[in-house]
Write an enzyme that holds these catalytic residues in place. Structure first.
Site, PDB file in Angstrom:
ATOM      1  N   TYR A  45       0.824  -1.195   0.000  1.00 38.60           N
ATOM      2  CA  TYR A  45       0.000   0.000   0.000  1.00 38.60           C
ATOM      3  C   TYR A  45       0.869   1.259   0.000  1.00 38.60           C
ATOM      4  CZ  TYR A  45      -3.581  -3.363   1.518  1.00 38.60           C
ATOM      5  OH  TYR A  45      -4.419  -4.450   1.618  1.00 38.60           O
ATOM      6  N   HIS A 130       0.108 -12.343   1.306  1.00 43.65           N
ATOM      7  CA  HIS A 130      -0.627 -11.382   0.482  1.00 43.65           C
ATOM      8  C   HIS A 130      -0.668 -11.806  -0.988  1.00 43.65           C
ATOM      9  CE1 HIS A 130      -1.311  -6.763  -0.229  1.00 43.65           C
ATOM     10  NE2 HIS A 130      -2.416  -7.472  -0.389  1.00 43.65           N
TER      11      HIS A 130
END
Length: 325
Positions: A45, A130
């Site tokens: 992010y 992830h």
């Protein structure tokens, strides 16, 4: 410690739109004031920006009063040749680093060390593998055993996997001893493929589901969905916009806004332990968490959505609002 509501922190990394540090801090503070004590971030992010901002916003708060999750699978490495360019993955940040897929045990440790440094924390409560869908073998055979060992040693409290793909999440639930599945955008008011096998398997195996991406990247976050809004990190196709408009019309007929209905539905399955809601500003956070704690929409609304073919008939009907406890 991880309650029914959590703040998804992709927006703190300038997802789609740049925000400043003060806005990021105010967003976390608004979530905190709403009772939120769980915060989900990742190196992905904003090339670490989300982690840095989250850590700064939580600094000074008692460490045992909140929980943080971050993710492994992408290492950030310096990229001086692209430093003047913009990150190509949807975050409005300079491309001074690049992401390198790495699900090895060494990669897991390096990623966690870097995340702890960016967050300014001495521990991470929940670590998630992830987006391993294209890296199933190393994720299952290398990253997972490394996290399993860290959990056994008490270094992390819980481990899991996060993805938009139900197939890889199914594999982890069946083949490993994970605690948590972070499901992104696959059990929403627009679509419910996780009903087929993933959610029933999680109930059977006792795996907690953290439901994220419940606005499908933004299309369900407004009262009147329209073209130009994002859906699954891309511009929403016309057919999806049309479906969202039809859902919004039914909801409005029962005095319910589309975002309120989206949040209530996403929290309504018994497998869902936590609803992870992204917010870009303090105002959005206050609105989202107020809506998430509101009384459930009337049963007649869900029945009409099912009758109109806008919602699967086997989806559990939300009966009780989530709370932040």
């Amino acid at each position: 410690m991880i309650g029914r509501l959590g703040l998804g922190c992709a927006q703190l990394g300038n997802l789609y739109t740049a925000i400043d540090d003060e806005t990021a801090s105010a967003t976390v503070a608004a979530a905190w004031d709403a009772g939120v004590r769980y915060f989900d971030t990742a190196p992905h992010y904003g090339l670490g920006l989300s982690e840095r901002r989250l850590g700064a916003a939580l600094r000074g708060r008692p460490r045992d009063s909140y929980a943080v999750s971050t993710k492994v699978g992408r290492l950030l490495v310096p990229s001086p040749s692209t430093a003047g360019e913009r990150d190509p993955d949807g975050f409005v940040v300079p491309a001074s680093e690049r992401r390198v897929w790495d699900f090895s045990a060494d990669g897991v440790m390096r990623s966690l060390t870097a995340s702890l440094d960016r967050l300014g924390l001495h521990r991470i409560d929940l670590v998630l593998i992830h987006d391993p869908e294209d890296h199933a073998r190393p994720a299952l055979e290398e990253a997972y055993p490394a996290l399993h060992a860290l959990r056994a040693e008490g270094v992390v409290r819980a481990i899991g996997v996060g993805s938009t793909r139900t197939e890889i999440l199914d594999r982890f639930v069946a083949e490993t001893d994970i605690d948590v599945v972070l499901l992104a955008g696959r059990y929403t008011l627009l679509e419910q493929p996780a009903l087929d096998s993933l959610l029933p398997a999680c109930v059977k195996r006792g795996v907690s589901v953290f439901n994220a991406g419940v606005f499908n990247s933004g299309l369900l976050a407004v009262d009147d969905p329209h073209a130009g809004l994002p859906y699954d990190y891309e511009d929403a196709p016309d057919s999806i916009v049309t479906r969202a408009k039809a859902i919004a019309k039914v909801c409005a007929g029962h005095g319910v806004s589309l975002p309120r209905a989206a949040l209530a539905f996403a929290a309504g399955h018994p497998a869902v332990r936590s609803l992870v809601i992204g917010s870009q500003t303090a105002e959005q956070a206050r609105r989202n968490f107020t809506l998430a704690a509101a009384p459930p929409p009337p049963a007649e609304m869900w029945s009409e959505l099912i009758a109109d073919g806008l919602l699967r008939s086997d989806a559990p009907i939300p009966a009780d609002p989530p709370d932040a406890s």
